[in-house]
Design an enzyme around this catalytic site. Structure first.
Site, PDB file in Angstrom:
ATOM      1  N   LYS A   1       0.847  -1.202   0.000  1.00  0.00           N
ATOM      2  CA  LYS A   1       0.000   0.000   0.000  1.00  0.00           C
ATOM      3  C   LYS A   1       0.882   1.252   0.000  1.00  0.00           C
ATOM      4  O   LYS A   1       0.611   2.227  -0.706  1.00  0.00           O
ATOM      5  CB  LYS A   1      -0.919   0.006   1.224  1.00  0.00           C
TER       6      LYS A   1
ATOM      7  N   GLN B   1      -4.491  -1.816   9.997  1.00  0.00           N
ATOM      8  CA  GLN B   1      -4.380  -3.141   9.372  1.00  0.00           C
ATOM      9  C   GLN B   1      -4.935  -4.219  10.308  1.00  0.00           C
ATOM     10  O   GLN B   1      -4.522  -4.324  11.465  1.00  0.00           O
ATOM     11  CB  GLN B   1      -2.913  -3.424   9.022  1.00  0.00           C
TER      12      GLN B   1
ATOM     13  N   ASP C   1     -10.972   2.315   4.541  1.00  0.00           N
ATOM     14  CA  ASP C   1     -11.304   0.887   4.447  1.00  0.00           C
ATOM     15  C   ASP C   1     -12.821   0.698   4.346  1.00  0.00           C
ATOM     16  O   ASP C   1     -13.288  -0.375   3.991  1.00  0.00           O
ATOM     17  CB  ASP C   1     -10.805   0.130   5.694  1.00  0.00           C
TER      18      ASP C   1
END
Ligand code: NDP
Length: 295
Positions: free
Chosen positions: A52, A96, A119
Protein backbone atom coordinates in the site's frame (compact mmCIF):
# COMPACT_ATOMS: atom_id res chain seq x y z
CA UNK A 1 -13.63 -16.22 -23.10
CA UNK A 2 -12.08 -13.05 -21.73
CA UNK A 3 -9.59 -13.03 -18.89
CA UNK A 4 -10.28 -9.97 -16.76
CA UNK A 5 -6.99 -8.18 -16.34
CA UNK A 6 -7.16 -6.63 -12.88
CA UNK A 7 -3.55 -5.55 -13.06
CA UNK A 8 -4.22 -3.49 -16.17
CA UNK A 9 -7.41 -1.89 -14.81
CA UNK A 10 -5.71 -1.14 -11.48
CA UNK A 11 -2.87 0.50 -13.34
CA UNK A 12 -5.32 2.64 -15.35
CA UNK A 13 -6.98 3.78 -12.12
CA UNK A 14 -3.62 4.57 -10.55
CA UNK A 15 -2.59 6.57 -13.61
CA UNK A 16 -5.83 8.55 -13.46
CA UNK A 17 -5.12 9.32 -9.80
CA UNK A 18 -1.51 10.23 -10.52
CA UNK A 19 -2.67 12.87 -12.97
CA UNK A 20 -5.16 14.28 -10.48
CA UNK A 21 -2.49 14.47 -7.77
CA UNK A 22 -0.07 16.21 -10.14
CA UNK A 23 -2.77 18.74 -11.04
CA UNK A 24 -3.51 19.45 -7.35
CA UNK A 25 0.18 19.81 -6.49
CA UNK A 26 0.74 22.14 -9.46
CA UNK A 27 -1.89 24.42 -7.90
CA UNK A 28 0.17 24.61 -4.73
CA UNK A 29 -1.76 22.06 -2.66
CA UNK A 30 0.00 19.39 -0.64
CA UNK A 31 -0.42 15.82 -1.92
CA UNK A 32 -2.86 13.38 -0.26
CA UNK A 33 -1.48 11.58 2.78
CA UNK A 34 -2.35 8.00 3.73
CA UNK A 35 -1.26 6.51 7.05
CA UNK A 36 -1.17 2.81 7.86
CA UNK A 37 -1.30 1.59 11.45
CA UNK A 38 0.27 -1.82 11.94
CA UNK A 39 0.34 -3.77 15.19
CA UNK A 40 2.65 -6.75 15.55
CA UNK A 41 4.78 -8.54 12.97
CA UNK A 42 2.43 -10.75 10.98
CA UNK A 43 4.27 -11.24 7.64
CA UNK A 44 1.08 -11.03 5.53
CA UNK A 45 0.09 -7.76 7.24
CA UNK A 46 3.59 -6.35 6.69
CA UNK A 47 3.41 -7.29 3.01
CA UNK A 48 -0.02 -5.62 2.59
CA UNK A 49 1.08 -2.46 4.35
CA UNK A 50 4.31 -2.24 2.37
CA UNK A 51 2.52 -2.69 -0.94
CA UNK A 52 0.00 0.00 0.00
CA UNK A 53 2.87 2.33 0.89
CA UNK A 54 4.74 1.70 -2.35
CA UNK A 55 1.57 2.11 -4.47
CA UNK A 56 0.88 5.42 -2.68
CA UNK A 57 4.32 6.79 -3.48
CA UNK A 58 4.12 5.76 -7.13
CA UNK A 59 1.13 8.01 -7.72
CA UNK A 60 2.44 10.96 -5.74
CA UNK A 61 0.69 10.47 -2.39
CA UNK A 62 2.73 10.77 0.75
CA UNK A 63 2.35 8.07 3.34
CA UNK A 64 3.45 7.04 6.80
CA UNK A 65 3.56 3.81 8.69
CA UNK A 66 2.91 3.71 12.42
CA UNK A 67 4.17 0.37 13.65
CA UNK A 68 3.53 -0.82 17.19
CA UNK A 69 4.62 -3.77 19.23
CA UNK A 70 1.97 -6.49 19.53
CA UNK A 71 1.71 -5.74 23.25
CA UNK A 72 0.36 -2.22 22.74
CA UNK A 73 -2.70 -1.78 24.95
CA UNK A 74 -6.15 -1.11 23.56
CA UNK A 75 -6.17 2.31 25.27
CA UNK A 76 -2.83 3.25 23.69
CA UNK A 77 -4.00 2.19 20.24
CA UNK A 78 -7.24 4.14 20.67
CA UNK A 79 -5.26 7.24 21.55
CA UNK A 80 -3.21 6.79 18.33
CA UNK A 81 -6.49 6.62 16.41
CA UNK A 82 -7.81 9.77 18.11
CA UNK A 83 -4.59 11.58 17.26
CA UNK A 84 -4.91 10.54 13.59
CA UNK A 85 -8.49 11.81 13.59
CA UNK A 86 -7.23 15.22 14.75
CA UNK A 87 -4.18 15.42 12.47
CA UNK A 88 -5.09 17.69 9.56
CA UNK A 89 -2.07 16.45 7.59
CA UNK A 90 -3.50 12.92 7.49
CA UNK A 91 -6.37 12.65 5.01
CA UNK A 92 -6.96 8.96 5.39
CA UNK A 93 -5.75 5.98 7.37
CA UNK A 94 -6.17 2.29 7.74
CA UNK A 95 -5.70 0.12 10.78
CA UNK A 96 -4.38 -3.14 9.37
CA UNK A 97 -6.44 -6.11 10.58
CA UNK A 98 -6.33 -8.53 12.28
CA UNK A 99 -5.36 -6.94 15.59
CA UNK A 100 -4.00 -8.96 18.53
CA UNK A 101 -6.67 -10.80 20.54
CA UNK A 102 -6.50 -8.46 23.56
CA UNK A 103 -7.68 -5.52 21.41
CA UNK A 104 -11.36 -5.20 20.54
CA UNK A 105 -11.35 -4.59 16.76
CA UNK A 106 -14.89 -3.20 16.81
CA UNK A 107 -13.89 -0.57 19.37
CA UNK A 108 -11.01 0.51 17.17
CA UNK A 109 -13.14 0.60 14.00
CA UNK A 110 -15.77 2.68 15.82
CA UNK A 111 -13.11 5.17 16.90
CA UNK A 112 -11.99 5.91 13.32
CA UNK A 113 -13.24 9.22 11.94
CA UNK A 114 -15.69 8.10 9.20
CA UNK A 115 -14.34 10.87 6.94
CA UNK A 116 -10.88 9.25 7.04
CA UNK A 117 -12.13 5.66 7.03
CA UNK A 118 -10.82 4.57 3.63
CA UNK A 119 -11.30 0.89 4.45
CA UNK A 120 -15.04 1.64 4.70
CA UNK A 121 -15.42 -0.53 7.80
CA UNK A 122 -16.98 2.11 10.09
CA UNK A 123 -20.72 1.45 10.61
CA UNK A 124 -21.51 4.97 9.40
CA UNK A 125 -19.96 4.17 6.01
CA UNK A 126 -21.55 0.72 5.94
CA UNK A 127 -24.92 2.29 6.81
CA UNK A 128 -24.57 4.95 4.11
CA UNK A 129 -23.70 2.23 1.62
CA UNK A 130 -26.82 0.33 2.65
CA UNK A 131 -28.91 3.47 2.15
CA UNK A 132 -27.36 4.06 -1.28
CA UNK A 133 -25.70 7.30 -0.10
CA UNK A 134 -22.15 8.37 -1.05
CA UNK A 135 -19.74 6.54 1.26
CA UNK A 136 -16.32 4.97 1.39
CA UNK A 137 -16.91 1.49 -0.01
CA UNK A 138 -14.72 -1.36 1.28
CA UNK A 139 -11.89 -1.64 -1.24
CA UNK A 140 -12.35 -5.24 -2.45
CA UNK A 141 -16.10 -5.01 -3.23
CA UNK A 142 -15.46 -1.57 -4.76
CA UNK A 143 -12.72 -3.08 -6.93
CA UNK A 144 -15.00 -5.89 -8.08
CA UNK A 145 -17.73 -3.39 -9.04
CA UNK A 146 -15.14 -1.40 -10.96
CA UNK A 147 -13.96 -4.49 -12.88
CA UNK A 148 -17.56 -5.33 -13.78
CA UNK A 149 -18.11 -1.74 -14.89
CA UNK A 150 -14.94 -1.37 -16.95
CA UNK A 151 -15.51 -4.71 -18.70
CA UNK A 152 -19.14 -3.65 -19.33
CA UNK A 153 -20.51 -6.87 -17.88
CA UNK A 154 -24.29 -6.52 -17.54
CA UNK A 155 -25.67 -7.15 -14.05
CA UNK A 156 -29.28 -6.07 -14.53
CA UNK A 157 -31.64 -9.00 -14.10
CA UNK A 158 -28.75 -11.43 -13.75
CA UNK A 159 -28.55 -14.05 -11.06
CA UNK A 160 -25.42 -13.35 -9.04
CA UNK A 161 -24.19 -15.97 -6.60
CA UNK A 162 -21.75 -14.67 -3.99
CA UNK A 163 -20.00 -17.42 -2.04
CA UNK A 164 -18.76 -15.94 1.24
CA UNK A 165 -20.52 -13.44 3.53
CA UNK A 166 -17.72 -11.60 5.31
CA UNK A 167 -18.09 -7.91 6.09
CA UNK A 168 -15.08 -7.05 3.98
CA UNK A 169 -16.09 -8.80 0.75
CA UNK A 170 -19.26 -10.86 0.35
CA UNK A 171 -21.83 -8.95 2.38
CA UNK A 172 -21.15 -5.44 1.02
CA UNK A 173 -21.09 -6.85 -2.51
CA UNK A 174 -24.46 -8.49 -2.03
CA UNK A 175 -25.94 -5.11 -1.09
CA UNK A 176 -24.26 -3.16 -3.86
CA UNK A 177 -25.13 -5.58 -6.66
CA UNK A 178 -28.77 -5.79 -5.57
CA UNK A 179 -29.28 -2.03 -5.42
CA UNK A 180 -31.59 -0.24 -7.82
CA UNK A 181 -28.99 1.54 -9.95
CA UNK A 182 -26.68 1.12 -12.88
CA UNK A 183 -24.19 -1.61 -12.13
CA UNK A 184 -26.73 -3.16 -9.72
CA UNK A 185 -30.24 -4.51 -10.33
CA UNK A 186 -29.02 -8.08 -9.97
CA UNK A 187 -30.84 -10.87 -8.17
CA UNK A 188 -28.34 -11.84 -5.52
CA UNK A 189 -27.90 -15.06 -3.59
CA UNK A 190 -25.35 -15.16 -0.77
CA UNK A 191 -23.96 -18.58 0.10
CA UNK A 192 -21.86 -19.52 3.13
CA UNK A 193 -20.58 -22.58 4.91
CA UNK A 194 -24.07 -23.60 6.06
CA UNK A 195 -25.62 -23.34 2.59
CA UNK A 196 -27.13 -26.55 1.29
CA UNK A 197 -27.19 -27.59 -2.36
CA UNK A 198 -24.57 -25.06 -3.36
CA UNK A 199 -24.05 -26.81 -6.69
CA UNK A 200 -27.72 -26.38 -7.54
CA UNK A 201 -27.35 -22.63 -6.95
CA UNK A 202 -24.04 -22.28 -8.76
CA UNK A 203 -25.35 -24.11 -11.84
CA UNK A 204 -28.08 -21.47 -12.17
CA UNK A 205 -25.88 -18.44 -11.62
CA UNK A 206 -25.00 -16.01 -14.42
CA UNK A 207 -22.25 -14.43 -12.33
CA UNK A 208 -20.38 -16.18 -9.51
CA UNK A 209 -18.22 -14.25 -7.07
CA UNK A 210 -16.13 -16.31 -4.70
CA UNK A 211 -14.72 -14.90 -1.44
CA UNK A 212 -14.15 -17.99 0.67
CA UNK A 213 -10.48 -18.70 1.18
CA UNK A 214 -10.86 -22.30 -0.08
CA UNK A 215 -8.27 -23.16 -2.73
CA UNK A 216 -9.69 -24.35 -6.08
CA UNK A 217 -13.12 -24.96 -4.52
CA UNK A 218 -15.33 -24.07 -7.50
CA UNK A 219 -15.05 -26.78 -10.16
CA UNK A 220 -16.19 -26.73 -13.76
CA UNK A 221 -19.07 -29.15 -13.14
CA UNK A 222 -20.54 -26.55 -10.75
CA UNK A 223 -20.99 -23.79 -13.35
CA UNK A 224 -22.99 -23.30 -16.52
CA UNK A 225 -21.63 -22.34 -19.92
CA UNK A 226 -21.07 -18.61 -20.36
CA UNK A 227 -20.81 -17.90 -16.63
CA UNK A 228 -18.92 -14.81 -15.41
CA UNK A 229 -16.43 -15.68 -12.67
CA UNK A 230 -14.93 -13.19 -10.23
CA UNK A 231 -12.55 -14.83 -7.78
CA UNK A 232 -11.53 -12.78 -4.73
CA UNK A 233 -9.89 -15.72 -2.94
CA UNK A 234 -6.18 -15.65 -2.30
CA UNK A 235 -4.80 -18.99 -1.10
CA UNK A 236 -1.30 -20.28 -0.85
CA UNK A 237 -0.78 -23.94 -1.82
CA UNK A 238 2.32 -26.09 -1.81
CA UNK A 239 4.28 -26.10 -5.06
CA UNK A 240 7.54 -27.96 -4.35
CA UNK A 241 8.66 -27.57 -7.98
CA UNK A 242 8.78 -23.76 -7.66
CA UNK A 243 11.58 -21.73 -6.11
CA UNK A 244 9.30 -20.32 -3.41
CA UNK A 245 7.80 -23.72 -2.63
CA UNK A 246 4.25 -22.38 -2.85
CA UNK A 247 1.95 -20.67 -5.30
CA UNK A 248 -1.11 -18.48 -5.00
CA UNK A 249 -4.46 -19.72 -6.26
CA UNK A 250 -8.02 -18.50 -5.96
CA UNK A 251 -11.18 -20.23 -4.79
CA UNK A 252 -11.83 -21.26 -8.38
CA UNK A 253 -10.28 -24.13 -10.31
CA UNK A 254 -9.22 -21.60 -12.94
CA UNK A 255 -7.77 -23.89 -15.61
CA UNK A 256 -10.93 -25.99 -15.87
CA UNK A 257 -13.60 -23.39 -15.11
CA UNK A 258 -12.19 -20.98 -17.73
CA UNK A 259 -13.28 -23.46 -20.45
CA UNK A 260 -16.93 -22.69 -19.65
CA UNK A 261 -16.67 -19.03 -18.62
CA UNK A 262 -17.37 -15.94 -20.72
CA UNK A 263 -15.28 -13.79 -18.35
CA UNK A 264 -12.97 -14.90 -15.56
CA UNK A 265 -10.49 -13.24 -13.18
CA UNK A 266 -7.14 -14.96 -12.63
CA UNK A 267 -5.39 -15.26 -9.26
CA UNK A 268 -3.03 -13.50 -8.96
CA UNK A 269 -3.69 -10.53 -11.24
CA UNK A 270 -7.49 -10.28 -10.95
CA UNK A 271 -9.23 -8.83 -7.91
CA UNK A 272 -6.07 -8.48 -5.78
CA UNK A 273 -4.51 -5.48 -7.60
CA UNK A 274 -7.90 -3.74 -7.61
CA UNK A 275 -8.09 -3.70 -3.82
CA UNK A 276 -5.08 -1.43 -3.51
CA UNK A 277 -6.17 0.76 -6.42
CA UNK A 278 -9.57 1.34 -4.77
CA UNK A 279 -7.95 2.09 -1.42
CA UNK A 280 -6.00 4.82 -3.20
CA UNK A 281 -9.20 5.99 -4.90
CA UNK A 282 -10.84 6.24 -1.47
CA UNK A 283 -7.83 8.18 -0.17
CA UNK A 284 -8.19 10.62 -3.03
CA UNK A 285 -11.87 11.01 -2.14
CA UNK A 286 -11.01 11.66 1.53
CA UNK A 287 -8.46 14.25 0.43
CA UNK A 288 -10.90 16.07 -1.85
CA UNK A 289 -13.52 16.12 0.91
CA UNK A 290 -11.04 17.62 3.33
CA UNK A 291 -9.57 20.09 0.87
CA UNK A 292 -13.00 21.10 -0.44
CA UNK A 293 -12.11 20.00 -4.00
CA UNK A 294 -14.33 18.22 -6.48
CA UNK A 295 -13.49 14.54 -6.96
P1 NDP B 1 -13.71 -15.06 5.80
O1 NDP B 1 -13.04 -16.26 6.35
O2 NDP B 1 -14.06 -13.92 6.68
O3 NDP B 1 -15.07 -15.52 5.06
C1 NDP B 1 -15.12 -16.67 4.29
C2 NDP B 1 -16.54 -16.91 3.88
O4 NDP B 1 -16.60 -18.09 3.08
C3 NDP B 1 -17.47 -17.14 5.06
O5 NDP B 1 -18.69 -16.46 4.86
C4 NDP B 1 -17.68 -18.65 5.07
O6 NDP B 1 -18.94 -19.05 5.58
C5 NDP B 1 -17.62 -18.95 3.58
N1 NDP B 1 -17.26 -20.34 3.33
C6 NDP B 1 -16.20 -21.02 3.82
N2 NDP B 1 -16.23 -22.30 3.39
C7 NDP B 1 -17.34 -22.42 2.63
C8 NDP B 1 -17.92 -23.48 1.91
N3 NDP B 1 -17.37 -24.71 1.89
N4 NDP B 1 -19.06 -23.26 1.22
C9 NDP B 1 -19.63 -22.03 1.21
N5 NDP B 1 -19.11 -20.96 1.88
C10 NDP B 1 -17.99 -21.16 2.58
O7 NDP B 1 -12.81 -14.59 4.59
P2 NDP B 1 -12.65 -13.15 3.86
O8 NDP B 1 -13.95 -12.70 3.31
O9 NDP B 1 -11.86 -12.25 4.71
O10 NDP B 1 -11.72 -13.60 2.66
C11 NDP B 1 -12.14 -14.57 1.72
C12 NDP B 1 -11.04 -14.78 0.71
O11 NDP B 1 -10.81 -13.57 0.01
C13 NDP B 1 -9.68 -15.18 1.33
O12 NDP B 1 -9.00 -16.04 0.44
C14 NDP B 1 -8.93 -13.86 1.40
O13 NDP B 1 -7.54 -14.03 1.34
C15 NDP B 1 -9.46 -13.19 0.15
N6 NDP B 1 -9.41 -11.73 0.20
C16 NDP B 1 -8.88 -11.13 -0.88
C17 NDP B 1 -8.81 -9.77 -0.94
C18 NDP B 1 -8.23 -9.17 -2.16
O14 NDP B 1 -7.64 -8.13 -2.11
N7 NDP B 1 -8.41 -9.81 -3.32
C19 NDP B 1 -9.23 -8.92 0.17
C20 NDP B 1 -9.87 -9.65 1.24
C21 NDP B 1 -9.93 -11.02 1.25
P3 NDP B 1 -19.36 -18.77 7.13
O15 NDP B 1 -19.73 -17.33 7.19
O16 NDP B 1 -20.51 -19.67 7.36
O17 NDP B 1 -18.16 -19.10 7.97
Amino acid sequence: MTIIDGKKVASEIKNELKQKVAAAVSKGLRPPHLTAVLVGNDPASWAYVKSKESASHKIGFTSSLLHFDEHISEAELLSVVHELNRDTNVDAYIVQLPLPKHIDEQKVILAVNPLKDVDGFHPLNLGKMLAGLPAFLPATPYGILELIKRYQIPTQGKHVLIIGRSLIVGRPLSILLGQKRQGGNATVTVAHSKTQNLKQLSLQADIIITAMGKPLFLKSDMVKNGVVIIDAGINSIDAPQTQRGYRLVGDVDFENVRQKASYITPVPGGVGPMTIAMLLQNTWKAYTLQQGLSE
